[in-house]
Design a protein around this motif. Structure first.
Motif, PDB file in Angstrom:
ATOM      1  N   THR A  21      81.182  45.838  12.862  1.00  0.00           N
ATOM      2  CA  THR A  21      79.839  46.159  12.375  1.00  0.00           C
ATOM      3  C   THR A  21      79.126  44.979  11.710  1.00  0.00           C
ATOM      4  OG1 THR A  21      80.767  46.963  10.285  1.00  0.00           O
ATOM      5  CG2 THR A  21      80.411  48.588  12.040  1.00  0.00           C
ATOM      6  N   SER A  60      78.647  56.070  17.207  1.00  0.00           N
ATOM      7  CA  SER A  60      77.837  54.936  17.643  1.00  0.00           C
ATOM      8  C   SER A  60      76.629  54.772  16.720  1.00  0.00           C
ATOM      9  CB  SER A  60      77.423  55.114  19.114  1.00  0.00           C
ATOM     10  OG  SER A  60      76.879  53.914  19.633  1.00  0.00           O
ATOM     11  N   THR A  61      75.606  54.080  17.194  1.00  0.00           N
ATOM     12  CA  THR A  61      74.586  53.558  16.291  1.00  0.00           C
ATOM     13  C   THR A  61      73.179  53.587  16.865  1.00  0.00           C
ATOM     14  OG1 THR A  61      73.887  51.506  15.165  1.00  0.00           O
ATOM     15  CG2 THR A  61      75.104  51.259  17.192  1.00  0.00           C
ATOM     16  N   ASN A  85      84.413  47.108  19.917  1.00  0.00           N
ATOM     17  CA  ASN A  85      83.393  48.104  20.243  1.00  0.00           C
ATOM     18  C   ASN A  85      83.426  48.577  21.690  1.00  0.00           C
ATOM     19  OD1 ASN A  85      82.579  47.808  17.604  1.00  0.00           O
ATOM     20  ND2 ASN A  85      80.795  46.540  18.077  1.00  0.00           N
ATOM     21  N   LYS A 116      77.895  48.075  21.294  1.00  0.00           N
ATOM     22  CA  LYS A 116      78.014  49.503  20.997  1.00  0.00           C
ATOM     23  C   LYS A 116      77.543  50.357  22.189  1.00  0.00           C
ATOM     24  CE  LYS A 116      79.197  51.391  17.797  1.00  0.00           C
ATOM     25  NZ  LYS A 116      80.550  51.947  17.507  1.00  0.00           N
ATOM     26  N   ARG A 157      75.663  59.213  17.726  1.00  0.00           N
ATOM     27  CA  ARG A 157      74.921  58.077  17.140  1.00  0.00           C
ATOM     28  C   ARG A 157      74.426  58.470  15.753  1.00  0.00           C
ATOM     29  NH1 ARG A 157      71.432  57.716  22.496  1.00  0.00           N
ATOM     30  NH2 ARG A 157      72.811  56.466  23.831  1.00  0.00           N
ATOM     31  N   ALA A 199      84.992  50.108  14.258  1.00  0.00           N
ATOM     32  CA  ALA A 199      83.924  49.341  14.895  1.00  0.00           C
ATOM     33  C   ALA A 199      83.817  47.967  14.267  1.00  0.00           C
ATOM     34  CB  ALA A 199      82.588  50.069  14.766  1.00  0.00           C
TER      35      ALA A 199
END
Length: 285
Positions: free
Chosen positions: A61, A99-100, A77, A128, A146, A59
């Motif tokens: 980030t 993911s986030t 992403n 994302k 996530r 990713a």
């Protein structure tokens, strides 16, 4: 034995996955960004084989940098995630895509469920979320996981920074108005490896250590764990540390769907922090 592939293997989560996977005797192979360009369809298809499980930790980030270079974040992403999902779908492999919490707006007052309305407020979060959607569109059997506030206590993450600052400064000011789910990379890695071995339907799950904390709470817990006076950590507000990308005020993720899928809940964050610090050689120096 199922072969497990890890992209983003040079990062903190990828490194933890390889370490834990090898300790468990898994057939696991990691690829750093210099070893596999996840946007290169031919390169990806060369390593993805039928029956393999691909854990995508790759990713972009750099949350603040993405505000002025969203195209770079999109390439990894979104485009990279889509390329991986297309490859796993074609090969009959499984994809677990990390993911986030940044896909949410951060204005909730109760933990976010996987189906809660999204509303990212940053370029990073937008890319994302677009990556999640691209993955599930290309491979509906994929599982998006996530997570939030991931740390190891090594390098430059928040916990590692607090370990350093407790040695260098008399007092440290830490924001107390951002609340989330601190997550030890080792515990998250164990959870992802469990998921890799289970027949879980495609969709979205949340995986973090249990409970919630502010950055201030986490910093005080780090200080206390290594014998430093927690009172040396002083609370301040987000406004005291302006950043190009706004941070979520509240980003706690609910573990309910993870547990409902038959997966082992991650332990409470304070317990996990103690275990993490036990793995940091100089934590108490």
């Amino acid at each position: 034995m199922t072969k497990i592939l890890v992209t983003g293997a040079g990062g903190q989560l990828g490194t933890a996955l390889l370490r834990r996977g090898e300790a468990l005797g898994c057939d696991i192979v990691g690829f750093g960004s210099g070893e596999l360009d996840i946007t290169d369809r031919a390169a990806v298809e060369a390593v993805v084989r039928p029956g393999t499980v691909l854990l995508n930790c790759a990713a972009y980030t750099a949350v603040d940098a993405a505000e002025t270079d969203e195209s770079a974040a999109t390439r990894v992403n979104v485009d990279g995630a889509r390329t991986l999902a297309e490859a796993t779908a074609r090969a009959g492999a499984r994809l677990v895509h990390v993911s986030t919490d940044y896909v949410f707006g951060g204005d909730a007052t109760v933990p976010y469920e996987p189906d809660a309305p999204t509303g990212p407020r940053t370029a990073y979060g937008r890319t994302k979320l677009a990556g999640e959607r691209a993955v599930l569109a290309a491979d509906p059997t994929a599982v998006v996981v996530r997570t939030a506030w991931v740390y190891t206590g090594v390098g430059s993450d928040f916990v590692a920074t607090m370990l350093r600052l407790q040695r260098e400064r008399e007092f440290v000011d830490v924001v107390s108005d951002q609340v989330g789910s601190p997550t030890f990379a080792g515990d998250l890695a164990a959870g992802l490896l469990e998921l890799a071995g289970r027949d879980v339907p495609g969709g979205v799950l949340h995986a973090t250590n249990a409970g919630e904390a502010s950055w201030f709470d986490l910093a005080r817990a780090v200080f206390g764990a290594v014998g430093a006076d927690p009172a040396r950590v002083r609370p301040c507000g987000t406004a005291d540390f302006p950043r190009p990308a706004p941070r979520p005020a509240y980003s706690v993720l609910s573990p309910a769907a993870w547990s409902a899928a038959g997966l082992t809940p991650l332990r409470p964050w304070r317990e996990a922090l103690g275990a993490a610090l036990a793995e940091v050689p100089a934590a108490c120096d």
